[in-house]
Design an enzyme around this catalytic site. Structure first.
Site, PDB file in Angstrom:
ATOM      1  N   GLU A  98       1.057  -1.265  -0.342  1.00 43.31           N
ATOM      2  CA  GLU A  98      -0.094  -0.100  -0.459  1.00 43.31           C
ATOM      3  C   GLU A  98       0.700   1.399   0.120  1.00 43.31           C
ATOM      4  OE1 GLU A  98      -2.878  -0.098  -0.410  1.00 43.31           O
ATOM      5  OE2 GLU A  98      -3.548  -1.760  -0.361  1.00 43.31           O
TER       6      GLU A  98
ATOM      7  N   ASP B  53      -9.636   5.666  -0.935  1.00 46.16           N
ATOM      8  CA  ASP B  53      -7.885   5.673  -1.734  1.00 46.16           C
ATOM      9  C   ASP B  53      -8.946   6.749  -3.062  1.00 46.16           C
ATOM     10  OD1 ASP B  53      -9.546   3.779  -3.039  1.00 46.16           O
ATOM     11  OD2 ASP B  53      -7.506   2.784  -3.157  1.00 46.16           O
TER      12      ASP B  53
ATOM     13  N   TYR C 265      -5.893   5.596   5.362  1.00 45.48           N
ATOM     14  CA  TYR C 265      -6.049   4.443   4.153  1.00 45.48           C
ATOM     15  C   TYR C 265      -5.584   3.842   4.935  1.00 45.48           C
ATOM     16  CZ  TYR C 265      -5.712   2.480   0.132  1.00 45.48           C
ATOM     17  OH  TYR C 265      -5.493   1.126  -0.738  1.00 45.48           O
TER      18      TYR C 265
END
Ligand code: SF4
Length: 415
Positions: free
Chosen positions: A60, A162, A144
């Site tokens: 991520e 996102d 996030y």
């Protein structure tokens, strides 16, 4: 007081929420891309073996601002080199920057490593598992990323928002107010938390993002193939135009709905579902010019070597290596760039550098997210050796191969 929120922008029917989860997860099980960080499926291996570095954390962070195709190779090398929190905590910033070179936004790698150090040294090696703690305790982990790690690695039923999720949710619920405004973002987080599947939260979040990345794409979404089209207000709006069953903008709330498009920019039927999301115009990037010099000498085996110097440890491209460079004032007179650069090199080398000895090579443009940077490139061949001032930033001579293996930015590779 905030205006009342019209029902058409919400998911208030539990039966619809249930159906959307089911449809989306069934599609994900059939169509998900085969990505290395998904290899284990379900709740991540790090939930079972706490010493492991959570795969989704690394992926991520790398995926922020970077395409999946680029990330795969970096991710694989990273996990081979530092599979555990302990291994990453022991790495040097130089090693991290070397592996990160070319991915851009270098502070991401640095903070990932700082966070691993913090887990090892301050949290007794125990990775926080809930989104709130991850966000609070780990540098570089925002809302996030915290939600993604908590749901995908540890199974917490918490949503994520996102860029892909913003687009999908704005379309599903015809949200046309500025999607970068805090009010809209807050509503989207609420919505993501309502929607997330309670028994497969990580898969659900990945499915929603996958839908945005592969079907509900920005320019030409594939609505015909979309597994959730029957829940999508934008799609119905496109099919039925202004007629019911979808109410028109005027029917939404009391005329100043905080989530509808502004009355001055109503639905444009030529855009269809791509009426959503909408964003306020971006600020133009800052324009910068930098003079840079490729200093070359003959190395001891006759091969050319180039001088690279290290940037400061904070700010843009922190800690990376570059050719000696000097930022130029906006209003610098024409022809003065060469003199500025010669003065800068003189400070480095402790000996006079004649401006006219610098050979102009060309200009290189590189776009950082918020900066439009032009490098004005010169070269200078040195006959004798020079003694570099050790009081200045670290510097070293490298061959071309060594240059490419060093922690240098993509912009410097272009130079
Ligand atoms: Fe996106 Fe079209 Fe699916 Fe709606 S129907 S979610 S606009 S792909």
């Amino acid at each position: 007081a905030p205006a009342p929120q019209p029902g058409r922008h919400l998911f208030s029917d539990p039966a619809e929420v249930e159906a959307l989860r089911r449809d989306l997860l069934a599609w994900y099980d059939r169509c998900k891309r085969d990505l290395p960080w998904r290899a284990l499926g379900g709740v991540g291996a790090s939930a079972v073996s706490p010493a492991l570095l959570p795969a989704v954390w690394v992926s991520e962070i790398m995926l922020q601002q970077t395409q999946v195709a680029t990330v795969i190779d970096y991710y694989t090398r990273w996990m081979q080199k530092w599979p555990t929190l302990q291994a990453l905590a022991q790495a040097s910033l130089e090693e991290v920057n070397e592996l990160w070179a070319g991915l851009g936004y270098y502070s991401r790698g640095k903070r990932l490593q700082e966070a691993a150090r913090k887990v090892v040294s301050e949290l007794a090696g125990r990775m926080p598992r809930r989104a709130e703690e991850l966000q609070k305790l780990l540098p570089g982990v925002g809302r996030y990323t915290a939600g993604a790690i908590a749901s995908i690695s540890y199974g917490q039923a918490t949503g994520v928002v996102d860029g892909n999720v913003i687009r999908v949710l704005c379309r599903l619920r015809c949200i046309g107010a500025d999607s970068s405004s805090p009010a809209v973002i807050d509503r989207l987080w609420d919505m993501a938390n309502v929607l997330v599947d309670r028994s497969r939260p990580g898969d659900f979040n990945q499915a929603l993002m996958e839908l945005g990345a592969t079907v509900c794409v920005p320019k030409s979404p594939l609505c015909g193939e979309c597994p959730v089209k029957q829940h999508c207000q934008a799609w119905r709006r496109k099919l039925f135009g202004k007629a019911p069953p979808v109410p028109d903008v005027e029917d939404c709330g009391v005329g100043d709905c905080p989530l509808c498009p502004p009355a001055t920019e109503p639905w444009d039927s030529s855009l269809g579902v791509t009426n959503f999301p909408r964003k306020a115009a971006k600020k133009p990037p800052r324009v910068m010019r930098t003079a840079t010099c490729v200093l070359e000498r003959r190395g001891c085996h006759g091969a050319p070597e180039y001088l690279i110097v290290q940037r400061p440890s904070s700010g843009l491209l922190a800690g990376l290596w570059e050719f000696p460079s000097v930022p130029l004032a906006q209003d610098l007179q024409e022809g003065k760039e060469r003199e500025e650069l010669a003065d800068h090199l003189q400070a480095w080398m402790g000996q006079p550098v004649a401006a006219k000895g610098l050979q102009f090579i060309g200009e290189v443009i590189h776009i950082f997210s918020h900066i439009h940077q032009t490098y004005v490139v010169y070269s200078l061949h040195l006959d004798g050796d020079v003694t570099l001032d050790p009081a200045l930033s670290p510097s070293r001579w490298v061959t071309e191969d060594e240059f490419h293996a060093s922690a240098v930015s993509t912009a410097m590779k272009k130079v």
